[in-house]
Design an enzyme around this catalytic site. Structure first.
Site, PDB file in Angstrom:
ATOM      1  N   ASP A  51       0.398  -0.946  -0.297  1.00  0.00           N
ATOM      2  CA  ASP A  51      -0.533   0.001   0.408  1.00  0.00           C
ATOM      3  C   ASP A  51       0.950   1.549  -0.191  1.00  0.00           C
ATOM      4  O   ASP A  51       2.501   1.442  -0.194  1.00  0.00           O
ATOM      5  CB  ASP A  51      -0.678   0.360   0.688  1.00  0.00           C
ATOM      6  CG  ASP A  51      -1.823   0.967   1.020  1.00  0.00           C
ATOM      7  OD1 ASP A  51      -2.661   1.642   0.236  1.00  0.00           O
ATOM      8  OD2 ASP A  51      -2.652   1.140   1.622  1.00  0.00           O
ATOM      9  N   GLU A 104       2.755   5.136  -4.272  1.00  0.00           N
ATOM     10  CA  GLU A 104       2.723   6.106  -5.150  1.00  0.00           C
ATOM     11  C   GLU A 104       3.911   6.697  -5.367  1.00  0.00           C
ATOM     12  O   GLU A 104       3.972   6.907  -6.539  1.00  0.00           O
ATOM     13  CB  GLU A 104       1.238   7.236  -4.778  1.00  0.00           C
ATOM     14  CG  GLU A 104       0.414   6.984  -5.080  1.00  0.00           C
ATOM     15  CD  GLU A 104      -0.388   5.920  -3.504  1.00  0.00           C
ATOM     16  OE1 GLU A 104      -0.921   4.354  -4.276  1.00  0.00           O
ATOM     17  OE2 GLU A 104       0.116   5.822  -2.976  1.00  0.00           O
ATOM     18  N   ASP A 152      -9.161   2.840  -1.734  1.00  0.00           N
ATOM     19  CA  ASP A 152      -9.952   3.064  -0.582  1.00  0.00           C
ATOM     20  C   ASP A 152     -11.369   4.513  -0.764  1.00  0.00           C
ATOM     21  O   ASP A 152     -11.534   5.646  -1.026  1.00  0.00           O
ATOM     22  CB  ASP A 152      -9.306   4.605   0.292  1.00  0.00           C
ATOM     23  CG  ASP A 152      -7.721   3.875   0.887  1.00  0.00           C
ATOM     24  OD1 ASP A 152      -7.928   2.594   1.271  1.00  0.00           O
ATOM     25  OD2 ASP A 152      -7.245   4.686   1.086  1.00  0.00           O
TER      26      ASP A 152
END
Length: 926
Positions: free
Chosen positions: A510, A513, A608
């Site tokens: 997770d 980015e 999310d």
């Protein structure tokens, strides 16, 4: 807003030359030959435009002089390519004309959306000239020269054009600096060894201004025409535009929206960003690939191999503009001609997806905020108590000590090793989350991951060579540099150490980015053209460093400016490799950030989302887009991540989610539980039933993943892939197919007991009953009480199913049931891939079974094309044949009479077959 004028043919451009299949001679600029088709249509259009211009100029004469130069009035609104795309700038006539462009004010659109650009290129805006073109073994090489600078710094005045006819259906066009090396994406791509012999495309060039004209030979359709706007190639601003042959365009991720993109002045930005999925924003991944459906049902795809920040501007001409701020223009064009083939051809370049372990296709359960391993365990036990299928239990960051990677909360998660042991005893798996930010504030010598990473120099640095410090869940952190091969070894060692304590089976990566709670770093970002480039695409936050690291950050392979969009891919590659070395089995990795070729290493979840009905709908375009991107193992958080779900929403979402290729229910902390055991008996039963349906279909789903791994077939599939000549399917994104033959029509709105869905032409059978519907290609209203999900089987298909168990491991040992859906000509076909479900490279090593099923002339045959010992452990128990027109008098299995049942809805069932999967057989009905 003004109405758009749509031209059916492109405005002709100066001098174009035909590139013949044989010898290509250099031609002086400005002396190209215009193809007759362009001349004919061009004269007609020119005459129309000139008559229009005369009227326009006369109408706009004020004080005896024209308000605008005629060349500006030549350009219809829909064909105005933006000359001043900067956001947050009020574009004035003075600013526009300083760039040498046309300025015409238009009525602003309502709702703050983009509209017709006020500042746009005139037809004679300076571009490049094709100075020479020479044949090579694989295609041709050319020299492009710009004689007048454009308006961004450091124009590159001489460019090299490389064209390779790689295959009959794949063309490679690359434009780069003729004199200096530039950053290129470090992606392994296939190298053509010889020139395509019979390409289904033809390539023309305009010499002055330079442009590419690509046509499909069979139809003459112009797929690319880059003469519609000037080519600009500066050091930090690269732009090329093209006309499009239709408005049916898909891809260009990652974004939230309809599957079919709007071309109504719609700009899509590609820059990996941690933000809850929201319309019009750049999201977690970057996929510079589009698929376009042409009139008549052909399809093609275009891939720009570039990892820099970019945007793609769509306009109603129809037209498209690529803008990127680094690298090179490296295009692959895939000619299909059908959409399935386009996606296969794309994956031949970026790589086919990995074969997942079978357990990855089971049901996964997670939440942030279980709070302890014992409470996690309670949920697992409740699922078992109600006999609800579950293959994997996950934990979010609350299992960690102070949210630090490779640690365990010693108070609340002390029993986690015992929980994992219990899961394994029950044939279940365990998955943990990891973030790439490594806590940097522990006393020296107390946290090995940071100390060792620092010692080896494995973190991102500032321009001064100091550690770049950001902030995420554990507080201040350093970012692992996965572009450094040494980081992969350090990552492996960390995982090995933790696995020895908590033997996890899969990894969820997770925040990659990479995400940062700060903008850039704890010290911000330094001045300079990496962090403040001459042009910033329309990214959330209007800055490359918004909620991520500085673009100027140093990594092993390059600066972060170039590598940002690759961060998740590089972490996934390191993670999959580590799992293989630790477990010796197929890796299971789910990543938030993605880039082309990621399917080789991981799946993806859609981020999310929220517990809202619209979020459930938007998950379907998300699934289908990632099918195009070569990442078939994809799903959304079932029932929604943030916010509070309702029983009705969660029931409907579990029904849809049971048909996500990757099916996980996940929830945020401090919200009520939303696993199936948390609801009323009726809702719980509906959820259990649909999961049992999914588990019964695991042999079919697993075979679809084999075909994805082998040749790039999609798993979750848009309807138009199977019905490319039915325009009614082009905009459908509230339904989807599994493979070519199972149609899923979920309920996506509250308070209803029916659903309207499109049933393509042909015979379709109700999955549960075998009753048929013969559609002419129409919208049908179907009953959909809360406990029911509509599933239909396409005529001509054979689906391998299995008696479901509560885990994939338990299901594997149960008898198979083959569902035969006869076509109107009483034929059917299907296949089954079978192996041990987890070993590495079973297909490549020959450790698998592959069966083909056929029906013709009332005879079902099972043919074994390849066999392994795994097939001897499974039996075929039942054959259900839908669409048998009349009751048989007898049924013969390998020539021996067999009892059967036949229902009024034309379903023939033969049970208790007891046939080993490793043996071929035939069954005939008379």
């Amino acid at each position: 807003m003004k109405s758009y004028q749509k031209l059916t043919t492109a405005v002709p451009q100066p001098a174009a030359c035909q590139v013949e299949e044989e010898g290509i001679a250099p031609m002086p600029a400005g002396h190209g030959k215009l193809a007759p088709s362009w001349v004919g249509s061009g004269l007609l259009v020119a005459a129309m435009l000139l008559s229009t211009v005369t009227v326009c100029v006369l109408r706009q004469v004020s004080g005896g002089r024209p308000v605008l130069p005629p060349k500006c009035l030549l350009v219809p609104e829909s064909h105005r390519f933006d000359c001043y795309p900067e956001r947050r700038v009020v574009v004035t006539q003075e600013l526009c004309e300083s760039r040498g462009c046309c300025f015409i004010e238009s009525t602003p659109p309502v709702g703050g959306k983009q509209g017709v650009p006020w500042c746009f290129y005139p037809p004679d805006f300076p571009s490049y000239t094709l100075e020479s073109l020479n044949q090579t073994a694989l295609g041709m090489v050319g020299l492009l020269v710009r004689r007048e600078k454009a308006y961004y710094p450091r124009d590159i005045m001489m460019l090299r054009l490389d064209v390779e006819f790689e295959t009959d259906t794949r063309l490679h066009i690359k434009i780069t600096d003729a004199a200096n090396l530039r950053y290129e994406v470090p992606l392994e791509v296939p190298r053509a060894m010889k020139r395509a012999e019979n390409p289904i495309y033809s390539l023309d060039f305009s010499w002055d201004p330079f442009g590419v004209l690509l046509r499909r030979k069979a139809t003459g359709t112009v797929l690319l025409n880059t003469t519609v706007a000037p080519l600009i190639f500066a050091d930090q601003f690269l732009q090329i535009a093209t006309s499009l042959p239709s408005r049916f365009l898909y891809g260009l991720g990652e974004h939230r929206g309809t599957f079919l993109h709007s071309l109504d002045w719609n700009t899509l930005s590609l820059w990996a960003r941690d933000v809850s999925p929201t319309e019009s924003l750049n999201l977690y991944g970057a996929h510079p690939f589009y698929l376009l459906m042409e009139e008549g049902g052909d399809a093609h795809g275009v891939f720009l191999l570039n990892s820099n920040a970019m945007e793609v501007a769509l306009q109603p001409a129809p037209g498209l503009t690529w803008r990127t701020i680094g690298g090179v223009l490296d295009f692959y064009i895939f000619l299909g001609p059908d959409p399935n083939m386009v996606i296969q051809q794309y994956q031949q370049v970026i790589g086919f997806p990995a074969m997942p372990p079978l357990w990855a296709l089971g049901f996964h359960l997670c939440r942030w905020g279980y709070g302890s391993s014992n409470k996690t365990w309670q949920t697992v036990r409740a699922m078992r108590n109600y006999q609800i299928p579950q293959d994997a239990q996950w934990n979010d960051i609350d299992y960690m000590d102070e949210y630090q990677d490779f640690t365990l909360d010693p108070q609340n998660f002390a029993s986690l090793p015992s929980l994992v042991e219990d899961l394994h005893k029950h044939g279940q798996r365990y998955v943990i989350i990891l973030d790439p930010g490594i806590s940097s504030t522990n006393p020296h010598g107390s946290y090995w991951p940071f100390d060792e990473g620092l010692r080896r120099g494995l973190f991102l640095n500032t321009t001064e060579g100091q550690l770049l410090i950001g902030q995420v869940w554990p507080g201040f952190i350093a970012f692992a540099d996965f572009s450094n091969p040494d980081t992969h070894q350090w990552w492996l060692e960390n995982l090995q150490r933790f696995h020895a304590h908590v033997p996890f089976d899969g990894l969820w990566i997770d925040m990659n980015e990479p995400s940062n709670f700060l903008d850039g770093s704890e010290d911000g970002c330094p001045p300079g053209e990496l962090d403040s480039p001459p042009y910033t695409p329309a990214v959330l936050g209007d800055s490359l460093s918004a909620k991520t690291v500085c673009a100027s950050a140093k990594q092993k392979a390059s600066v972060h400016y170039n590598l940002h969009n690759l961060y998740g891919l590089m972490e996934a590659k390191a993670t999959a490799s580590a799992l293989i070395q630790i477990r010796g089995k197929r890796p299971f990795v789910i990543s938030r950030s993605t880039f082309p070729s990621q399917g080789r290493y991981s799946g993806h979840w859609l981020g999310d989302n929220r517990s809202q009905w619209k979020d459930m709908y938007y998950s379907i375009p998300g699934l289908l887009s990632f099918s195009l991107f070569g990442i078939p193992l994809v799903g959304a958080d079932i029932c929604g991540f943030s916010g509070s779900t309702s029983e009705e929403l969660c029931t409907r979402w579990m029904q849809l989610g049971a048909f996500y290729p990757f099916a996980r229910n996940h929830n945020v902390q401090n919200e009520k539980a939303q696993d199936p055991t948390a609801f009323s008996p009726a809702a719980r039963t509906a959820m259990k039933d649909v999961l049992l349906t999914r588990y019964s279909l695991l042999p079919f789903l697993y075979t679809l993943f084999h075909r994805a791994h082998l040749q790039g077939d999609t798993v979750a599939r848009p309807l138009f892939f199977e019905f490319p000549r039915d325009v009614a399917t082009f905009g459908l994104d509230r339904q989807f197919l599994w493979g070519r033959s199972l149609l899923v029509t979920p309920v996506l709105e509250p308070g209803v007991d029916s659903v309207t869905g499109y049933i393509p032409r042909g015979v379709w059978y109700d999955f549960y009953t075998g009753s048929s519907v013969n559609s002419s290609g129409e919208m049908l209203k179907m009953s959909a009480p809360l406990e029911h999900l509509n599933l239909h089987v396409r005529e001509g298909a054979i689906l391998p199913t299995q008696k479901p168990g509560t885990t994939s491991e338990a299901t594997r040992g149960n008898p198979l049931r083959l569902i035969v859906a006869l076509s109107s000509s009483a034929t059917a076909w299907g296949d089954l891939f079978w192996d041990d479900g987890e070993s590495l490279d079973t297909f490549e090593r020959g450790n698998y079974s592959y069966l083909v099923f056929n029906v013709t002339q009332n005879i079902f045959t099972s043919t074994i094309l390849h066999s392994s010992t795994e097939a001897t452990k499974v039996t075929i128990g039942t054959l259900s044949i839908f669409g048998v027109q009349k009751a048989p008098s007898k049924v013969l299995l390998n020539g021996q009479e067999k009892p059967f049942s036949y229902l009024d809805n034309q379903v023939l069932t033969v049970s208790d077959l007891g046939l080993s999967l490793s043996q071929g057989f035939s069954l005939q009905w008379l």
